[in-house]
Each structure stands twice: as C-alpha cells, then as structure tokens.
Enzyme design. Sequence first.
Site, PDB file in Angstrom:
ATOM      1  N   VAL A  20       0.860  -1.190   0.000  1.00 41.01           N
ATOM      2  CA  VAL A  20       0.000   0.000   0.000  1.00 41.01           C
ATOM      3  C   VAL A  20       0.892   1.234   0.000  1.00 41.01           C
ATOM      4  CG1 VAL A  20      -1.843   1.240   1.192  1.00 41.01           C
ATOM      5  CG2 VAL A  20      -1.775  -1.257   1.286  1.00 41.01           C
ATOM      6  N   ASP A  49     -14.312 -11.021   8.245  1.00 38.90           N
ATOM      7  CA  ASP A  49     -12.977 -10.842   8.841  1.00 38.90           C
ATOM      8  C   ASP A  49     -12.947  -9.560   9.673  1.00 38.90           C
ATOM      9  OD1 ASP A  49      -9.515 -10.792   7.615  1.00 38.90           O
ATOM     10  OD2 ASP A  49     -10.400 -11.525   9.487  1.00 38.90           O
ATOM     11  N   LYS A  88      -3.361   0.394  -3.299  1.00 32.63           N
ATOM     12  CA  LYS A  88      -3.059  -1.001  -2.968  1.00 32.63           C
ATOM     13  C   LYS A  88      -2.604  -1.671  -4.247  1.00 32.63           C
ATOM     14  CE  LYS A  88      -5.331  -5.131  -1.083  1.00 32.63           C
ATOM     15  NZ  LYS A  88      -6.607  -5.669  -0.542  1.00 32.63           N
TER      16      LYS A  88
HETATM   17  C1  LIG Z   1      -4.783  -6.036   8.368  1.00 40.12           C
HETATM   18  N1  LIG Z   1      -3.825  -4.922   8.217  1.00 40.12           N
HETATM   19  C2  LIG Z   1      -2.435  -5.390   8.377  1.00 40.12           C
HETATM   20  C3  LIG Z   1      -3.989  -4.323   6.867  1.00 40.12           C
HETATM   21  C4  LIG Z   1      -3.236  -3.019   6.815  1.00 40.12           C
HETATM   22  C5  LIG Z   1      -3.028  -2.615   5.364  1.00 40.12           C
HETATM   23  C6  LIG Z   1      -2.322  -1.263   5.263  1.00 40.12           C
HETATM   24  C7  LIG Z   1      -3.091  -0.215   6.040  1.00 40.12           C
HETATM   25  N2  LIG Z   1      -2.529   1.113   5.940  1.00 40.12           N
HETATM   26  C8  LIG Z   1      -1.279   1.337   6.507  1.00 40.12           C
HETATM   27  O1  LIG Z   1      -0.557   0.395   6.881  1.00 40.12           O
HETATM   28  N3  LIG Z   1      -0.819   2.616   6.625  1.00 40.12           N
HETATM   29  C9  LIG Z   1      -1.700   3.720   6.560  1.00 40.12           C
HETATM   30  C10 LIG Z   1      -2.874   3.489   5.683  1.00 40.12           C
HETATM   31  C11 LIG Z   1      -3.593   4.566   5.219  1.00 40.12           C
HETATM   32  N4  LIG Z   1      -4.648   4.427   4.439  1.00 40.12           N
HETATM   33  C12 LIG Z   1      -5.037   3.189   4.052  1.00 40.12           C
HETATM   34  C13 LIG Z   1      -6.164   3.085   3.228  1.00 40.12           C
HETATM   35  C14 LIG Z   1      -6.590   1.879   2.781  1.00 40.12           C
HETATM   36  C15 LIG Z   1      -5.904   0.716   3.137  1.00 40.12           C
HETATM   37  C16 LIG Z   1      -6.383  -0.594   2.681  1.00 40.12           C
HETATM   38  C17 LIG Z   1      -7.714  -0.708   2.208  1.00 40.12           C
HETATM   39  C18 LIG Z   1      -8.169  -1.949   1.795  1.00 40.12           C
HETATM   40 CL1  LIG Z   1      -9.804  -2.108   1.239  1.00 40.12          CL
HETATM   41  C19 LIG Z   1      -7.358  -3.064   1.847  1.00 40.12           C
HETATM   42  O2  LIG Z   1      -7.829  -4.288   1.439  1.00 40.12           O
HETATM   43  C20 LIG Z   1      -6.043  -2.937   2.292  1.00 40.12           C
HETATM   44 CL2  LIG Z   1      -5.027  -4.315   2.344  1.00 40.12          CL
HETATM   45  C21 LIG Z   1      -5.548  -1.705   2.717  1.00 40.12           C
HETATM   46  C22 LIG Z   1      -4.808   0.782   3.963  1.00 40.12           C
HETATM   47  C23 LIG Z   1      -4.359   2.012   4.458  1.00 40.12           C
HETATM   48  C24 LIG Z   1      -3.252   2.175   5.361  1.00 40.12           C
HETATM   49  C25 LIG Z   1      -3.312  -0.620   7.487  1.00 40.12           C
HETATM   50  C26 LIG Z   1      -4.027  -1.962   7.568  1.00 40.12           C
END
Ligand SMILES: CN(C)C[C@H]1CC[C@H](N2C(=O)NCc3cnc4ccc(-c5cc(Cl)c(O)c(Cl)c5)cc4c32)CC1
Length: 340
Positions: A26, A133, A41
Amino acid sequence: MSSQYPELKGFYHLRETIGSGGFAKVKLAYHALTGEKVAIKIMDKRALGDDLPRVKTEIAAMKELCHQHICKLYQVLETETRFYMVLEYCPEGELFDYIVSKDRLDEAEARIFFRQIVSAVAYIHIKGYAHRDLKPENLLLDEDQNLKLIDFGLCAKPKGGMENHLFTCCGSPAYAAPELISGKQYLGAEADLWSMGVLLYALLCGYLPFDDEKIPSLYRKIQSGKYEVPDWLTPESSILIAQMLQVDPKRRISIQQLINHPWLRKGFNIPCEFESKYKMTLDEDCLTELAVHYGQKRREMETKVSEWNYDYLTASYFLLLEKKMKGRPVRLLQKPTATD
Ligand SMILES: CN(C)C[C@H]1CC[C@H](N2C(=O)NCc3cnc4ccc(-c5cc(Cl)c(O)c(Cl)c5)cc4c32)CC1
C-alpha cells in the site's frame, strides 16, 4: 518511482510505501487533478497465486459499497502483471494500534467507535454482504478519527441473499464464531455479529475474550463460550457482550436489535444511523468543474460519470466530492486539457 508504475504516470504522484496487507503493498499517493491524498493497494498477479479470487471478490464488493464508515474505492487499474486499487487514505492507521496505545477505551469512547462499526456492518448486510474478517486491524481511522472498514477479500455475498448458508471457514481464529470453526454451515450475518462481540470486548478490555497460542485450545475456548468479565466492565456492557457472544447463533442478538440497543443509544438517544450519507444524485458543482476541465457539456459529463467505470473520472468525481464535503474549494488543480 512512477517509472516502476508507468500506468499511474500523470494521474497519481506516488510517495512512500505506507503498509502492507498480506499479498499487497500500500503506497501513499496524490491524485494529480485534485491534489487529494489516496492509498494505492498494489498487487502482483504472479505473487497472488490462488489469492487471485480474493482480489476479484474485494473489487466487486467495494464497487457496490459506498458508505461513510467503509473505506472508499476510487479507481481500479489492471495490467497483465498487476492490480491497482485506489482507495480512501486513512492517516491515523489501524484501530488495533489505537487500542494498544490507550491500553483500553472507556465506555463513552468505545460507544462512539462501536456505533460506527454497527453502522458499517448493518449497511453491508442490507446490501447482501457478510464481511467475515471483522477485527480492529481491519478498521482504520481517518483524519477526523472516524472508522473506515477495509479488506473485503474474504467477504461473501450468499447467492439468493443473506438467509442462505455459507460453508467456508475463514477469517482470523480469535474473532471466528463457534459455528464457523466447527465446520458446520453458518449464516454470514450471525458470524459477523459474533466477531463484533469479540471486537467490543477488545475495545473495552484491551485484550481478547478467547486467546491461546495453540489453535485447538483456542477453538475449545470459543466453543465453550466462556470468557473472563473484568471488574471495570459495567453491567450494561457485560450484558451486551453476553448477548453477542452467544454460542448458539439462534440465541445471538441480531444487527436489527443491535441498532436500537440501549447500550448503543446511551448519550445519543437515537438508533445507529446505518444509511449511506452518499447521495445517489450527482453533485452539480463537481459535475460542472469536471465538465469545464474536460471541455464537455455538463449533460455529457453527467452521462459519463454515471457509468461508474471506476476509472480516473470516477476517482476525480469522488475526490472532488470529498473536497466539497470537507469544505475545501471544488477545484481541479491542473489547467484544462486540450479537448481532442
Ligand atoms: C490487516 N492490516 C495489516 C492491513 C493493513 C493494510 C495497510 C493499512 N494502511 C497502513 O498500513 N498505513 C496507513 C494506511 C492509510 N490508508 C489506508 C487506506 C486503505 C488501506 C487498505 C484498504 C483496503 Cl480495502 C485493503 O484491502 C487494504 Cl489491504 C488496505 C490501507 C491504508 C493504510 C493498514 C491496515
């Protein structure tokens, strides 16, 4: 950077990697036309292997789900080797880390978050989806400390509606319902309700009701339905948690009862609002700004946007709308492109 991702050049200004979600990377990026931040992503098709269907599940679901407490999908790009999902940026990260940073939340703060979770889950259930989930790692905080539900890779849209059973055992063990881990058929909505009970317990206690390093003993604890009730929990909180952590899914509280539950109404006196705040009609100011930019008539632009192709135009429309909802000027940054 963009040479590595040529498809994004000119449309998004890529910045650092901000996280990873299993088989995805991401990255933070700026949408060139609005200057708004987005999270992109990026998934490599080869690396996905048999996780490829999860991506298609997630994309199909997120195209249908448009809600103030669900992370917004703006654009989907597919090349021979990659999928890109352009998503709403959530700068405050995971609810999981927020709970850890505060040890546990007091009832008032937990209630604010839990009302938002109930709102998002009620909305997806009405749309015919079960998330499967639900956990604090999949709930992100935006700049206003509002929750956004993410990761629809394991969600299900049962054929024929939510009254029909599911069979796949999936999700994170500590949040999984007893009927789901016992390999029986189960109803997605009931399994999500159990996970929400585990979530509420985690918000109020700062640890999990059922926990064990070894999966078989974790499963035994879940199926026993017995968990510790710490003395800081109020009777009202304990009653609600007990209504959600019912081993028999038929005795478990339903989302409809939850929306109106006294514990959730306390201090608000209104039920959880689960309708989407996004209007179905297109916003005039955004359409006009886009029409001027692309040198098109407003009606032509309205027809084009209404196709919802989840292309750059869909992203530009949604991000202009975000700017408007945040009280920023409804303006595109770059000079109008020469009309071809
Ligand atoms: C279960 N956990 C490990 C998963 C982590 C994945 C990275 C995320 N993340 C950051 O690490 N930094 C900041 C950050 C900022 N904006 C985000 C917006 C969307 C998503 C996003 C949306 C969808 Cl729908 C999705 O499927 C996935 Cl994988 C990610 C992640 C963001 C994010 C935090 C949760």
